[in-house]
Scaffold this motif. Structure first.
Motif, PDB file in Angstrom:
ATOM      1  N   LEU A  25       3.853 -12.895   8.339  1.00 10.83           N
ATOM      2  CA  LEU A  25       2.701 -12.716   7.451  1.00 10.83           C
ATOM      3  C   LEU A  25       1.563 -11.992   8.155  1.00 10.83           C
ATOM      4  CD1 LEU A  25       2.636 -16.197   5.647  1.00 10.83           C
ATOM      5  CD2 LEU A  25       3.586 -14.032   4.838  1.00 10.83           C
ATOM      6  N   ASN A  26       1.400 -12.236   9.406  1.00 13.73           N
ATOM      7  CA  ASN A  26       0.326 -11.558  10.140  1.00 13.73           C
ATOM      8  C   ASN A  26       0.558 -10.046  10.184  1.00 13.73           C
ATOM      9  OD1 ASN A  26      -0.956 -13.996  10.710  1.00 13.73           O
ATOM     10  ND2 ASN A  26       0.251 -14.312  12.581  1.00 13.73           N
ATOM     11  N   ARG A  27       1.836  -9.680  10.343  1.00 13.98           N
ATOM     12  CA  ARG A  27       2.144  -8.259  10.372  1.00 13.98           C
ATOM     13  C   ARG A  27       1.899  -7.612   9.017  1.00 13.98           C
ATOM     14  NH1 ARG A  27       8.095  -5.687  11.856  1.00 13.98           N
ATOM     15  NH2 ARG A  27       7.473  -3.478  11.694  1.00 13.98           N
ATOM     16  N   LEU A  28       2.303  -8.319   7.950  1.00 10.57           N
ATOM     17  CA  LEU A  28       2.074  -7.780   6.607  1.00 10.57           C
ATOM     18  C   LEU A  28       0.584  -7.670   6.305  1.00 10.57           C
ATOM     19  CD1 LEU A  28       4.828  -9.694   4.570  1.00 10.57           C
ATOM     20  CD2 LEU A  28       4.874  -7.342   5.392  1.00 10.57           C
ATOM     21  N   THR A  29      -0.183  -8.647   6.750  1.00  7.88           N
ATOM     22  CA  THR A  29      -1.631  -8.587   6.535  1.00  7.88           C
ATOM     23  C   THR A  29      -2.246  -7.411   7.278  1.00  7.88           C
ATOM     24  OG1 THR A  29      -1.649 -11.003   6.320  1.00  7.88           O
ATOM     25  CG2 THR A  29      -3.760  -9.911   6.688  1.00  7.88           C
ATOM     26  N   ALA A  30      -1.773  -7.184   8.481  1.00  4.46           N
ATOM     27  CA  ALA A  30      -2.292  -6.054   9.257  1.00  4.46           C
ATOM     28  C   ALA A  30      -1.950  -4.729   8.593  1.00  4.46           C
ATOM     29  CB  ALA A  30      -1.718  -6.107  10.684  1.00  4.46           C
ATOM     30  N   ILE A  31      -0.727  -4.616   8.053  1.00  3.48           N
ATOM     31  CA  ILE A  31      -0.339  -3.395   7.343  1.00  3.48           C
ATOM     32  C   ILE A  31      -1.211  -3.188   6.115  1.00  3.48           C
ATOM     33  CG2 ILE A  31       1.532  -2.286   6.068  1.00  3.48           C
ATOM     34  CD1 ILE A  31       3.494  -3.651   7.953  1.00  3.48           C
ATOM     35  N   ALA A  32      -1.483  -4.276   5.389  1.00  2.00           N
ATOM     36  CA  ALA A  32      -2.320  -4.170   4.188  1.00  2.00           C
ATOM     37  C   ALA A  32      -3.729  -3.723   4.541  1.00  2.00           C
ATOM     38  CB  ALA A  32      -2.349  -5.514   3.462  1.00  2.00           C
ATOM     39  N   PHE A  33      -4.264  -4.231   5.661  1.00  2.00           N
ATOM     40  CA  PHE A  33      -5.602  -3.809   6.075  1.00  2.00           C
ATOM     41  C   PHE A  33      -5.615  -2.342   6.491  1.00  2.00           C
ATOM     42  CE2 PHE A  33      -6.776  -8.355   6.587  1.00  2.00           C
ATOM     43  CZ  PHE A  33      -7.973  -8.311   5.890  1.00  2.00           C
ATOM     44  N   ARG A  34      -4.545  -1.893   7.129  1.00  2.00           N
ATOM     45  CA  ARG A  34      -4.493  -0.485   7.517  1.00  2.00           C
ATOM     46  C   ARG A  34      -4.390   0.425   6.301  1.00  2.00           C
ATOM     47  NH1 ARG A  34      -0.926  -2.308  11.711  1.00  2.00           N
ATOM     48  NH2 ARG A  34       0.859  -1.546  10.494  1.00  2.00           N
ATOM     49  N   ARG A  35      -3.754  -0.074   5.241  1.00  2.00           N
ATOM     50  CA  ARG A  35      -3.609   0.708   4.009  1.00  2.00           C
ATOM     51  C   ARG A  35      -4.592   0.228   2.944  1.00  2.00           C
ATOM     52  NH1 ARG A  35      -1.101   3.022   7.305  1.00  2.00           N
ATOM     53  NH2 ARG A  35       1.060   3.771   7.226  1.00  2.00           N
ATOM     54  N   SER A  36      -5.713  -0.290   3.359  1.00  2.00           N
ATOM     55  CA  SER A  36      -6.664  -0.870   2.405  1.00  2.00           C
ATOM     56  C   SER A  36      -7.197   0.176   1.427  1.00  2.00           C
ATOM     57  CB  SER A  36      -7.835  -1.520   3.160  1.00  2.00           C
ATOM     58  OG  SER A  36      -8.488  -0.553   3.982  1.00  2.00           O
ATOM     59  N   ARG A  37      -7.376   1.396   1.892  1.00  2.00           N
ATOM     60  CA  ARG A  37      -7.879   2.437   0.992  1.00  2.00           C
ATOM     61  C   ARG A  37      -6.873   2.767  -0.098  1.00  2.00           C
ATOM     62  NH1 ARG A  37     -10.775   6.892   5.024  1.00  2.00           N
ATOM     63  NH2 ARG A  37     -12.396   5.467   5.870  1.00  2.00           N
ATOM     64  N   VAL A  38      -5.606   2.833   0.263  1.00  2.00           N
ATOM     65  CA  VAL A  38      -4.570   3.118  -0.735  1.00  2.00           C
ATOM     66  C   VAL A  38      -4.458   1.977  -1.734  1.00  2.00           C
ATOM     67  CG1 VAL A  38      -2.128   3.620  -1.059  1.00  2.00           C
ATOM     68  CG2 VAL A  38      -3.332   4.548   0.927  1.00  2.00           C
ATOM     69  N   VAL A  39      -4.511   0.742  -1.232  1.00  2.00           N
ATOM     70  CA  VAL A  39      -4.432  -0.420  -2.127  1.00  2.00           C
ATOM     71  C   VAL A  39      -5.621  -0.446  -3.078  1.00  2.00           C
ATOM     72  CG1 VAL A  39      -4.422  -2.938  -2.210  1.00  2.00           C
ATOM     73  CG2 VAL A  39      -3.061  -1.741  -0.491  1.00  2.00           C
ATOM     74  N   ALA A  40      -6.823  -0.207  -2.543  1.00  2.00           N
ATOM     75  CA  ALA A  40      -8.023  -0.210  -3.387  1.00  2.00           C
ATOM     76  C   ALA A  40      -7.964   0.912  -4.423  1.00  2.00           C
ATOM     77  CB  ALA A  40      -9.263  -0.065  -2.516  1.00  2.00           C
ATOM     78  N   LEU A  41      -7.427   2.080  -4.022  1.00  2.00           N
ATOM     79  CA  LEU A  41      -7.315   3.190  -4.961  1.00  2.00           C
ATOM     80  C   LEU A  41      -6.337   2.860  -6.094  1.00  2.00           C
ATOM     81  CD1 LEU A  41      -8.110   6.096  -5.649  1.00  2.00           C
ATOM     82  CD2 LEU A  41      -6.214   6.874  -4.213  1.00  2.00           C
ATOM     83  N   CYS A  42      -5.219   2.212  -5.782  1.00  2.00           N
ATOM     84  CA  CYS A  42      -4.243   1.823  -6.817  1.00  2.00           C
ATOM     85  C   CYS A  42      -4.839   0.796  -7.773  1.00  2.00           C
ATOM     86  CB  CYS A  42      -2.982   1.288  -6.155  1.00  2.00           C
ATOM     87  SG  CYS A  42      -2.044   2.521  -5.228  1.00  2.00           S
TER      88      CYS A  42
END
Length: 200
Positions: A25-42
């Motif tokens: 889960l820590n790795r997935l959270t880190a990936i989500a934070f790195r792609r936060s702009r893409v997630v926010a845009l979607c």
């Protein structure tokens, strides 16, 4: 006589790699934070699409009424109600439901409310696919010759079309195992929906 010893084949371990089934889960959270702009845009794009849909969507109103289909209403006032076959009651209620959904009743409602001249009933909102099909038929109709239709035939065609649309939008169903039938109608005009349910 010397013989060359054959190499022993190693037996693969039957135990699977536990790392393949482990979710970090820590790795997935880190990936989500790195792609936060893409997630926010979607998320923003989906929100904007929802707002656009709500702005252009046609509101649909539902009018509902309940009808008690029981000829022996006096049994509620009697201490010992008169016996009635359950199968006979189910048959009568099923027949009443089919009558309420029949085309003959839809034609009567059409005539009572003069729905054959109502554009809301004759031209309901259509889906994108239905709009494309209608446009294709209109284009192909330009190259074909259609026979002339008399005024009476055109009026009767509108009357039957309105009755067909009423049958599609009308819902008649029995309420549980009671003698009550629920009649509901959906329309983009609330007064029209209420008028049709009253006539039904």
């Amino acid at each position: 006589m010397n013989q060359r010893p054959l190499p022993l084949n190693t037996v693969p371990s039957l135990k699977g790699d536990e790392s393949d089934t482990f979710i970090d889960l820590n790795r997935l959270t880190a990936i989500a934070f790195r792609r936060s702009r893409v997630v926010a845009l979607c998320v923003l794009l989906c929100f904007m699409l929802g707002v656009v849909y709500l702005l252009f969507a046609t509101p649909v109103y539902t009018s509902q009424t309940q009808i008690l289909l029981d000829d022996n209403l006096s049994k509620y006032a009697e201490e010992t109600p008169s016996p009635q076959s359950a199968q006979q009651a189910d048959t009568q209620l099923s027949s009443a439901v089919e009558i309420l959904k029949s085309g003959e009743l839809a034609l009567r409602v059409t005539d009572a409310e003069n729905l054959g001249e109502n554009d809301t009933v004759l031209n309901p909102p259509q889906s994108l696919m239905s709009t494309v099909k209608a446009a294709f038929k209109s284009v192909t109709g330009i190259f074909g010759s259609s026979p002339e239709i008399s005024e009476a035939a055109a009026r009767n065609g509108k009357r039957e079309t309105a009755a067909a649309y009423i049958q599609q939008a009308l819902t008649v169903e029995r309420v549980s195992r009671s003698s009550v039938v629920a009649v509901s109608y959906k329309s983009t005009v609330p007064k029209l929906a209420a008028a049709i349910t009253r006539q039904a």
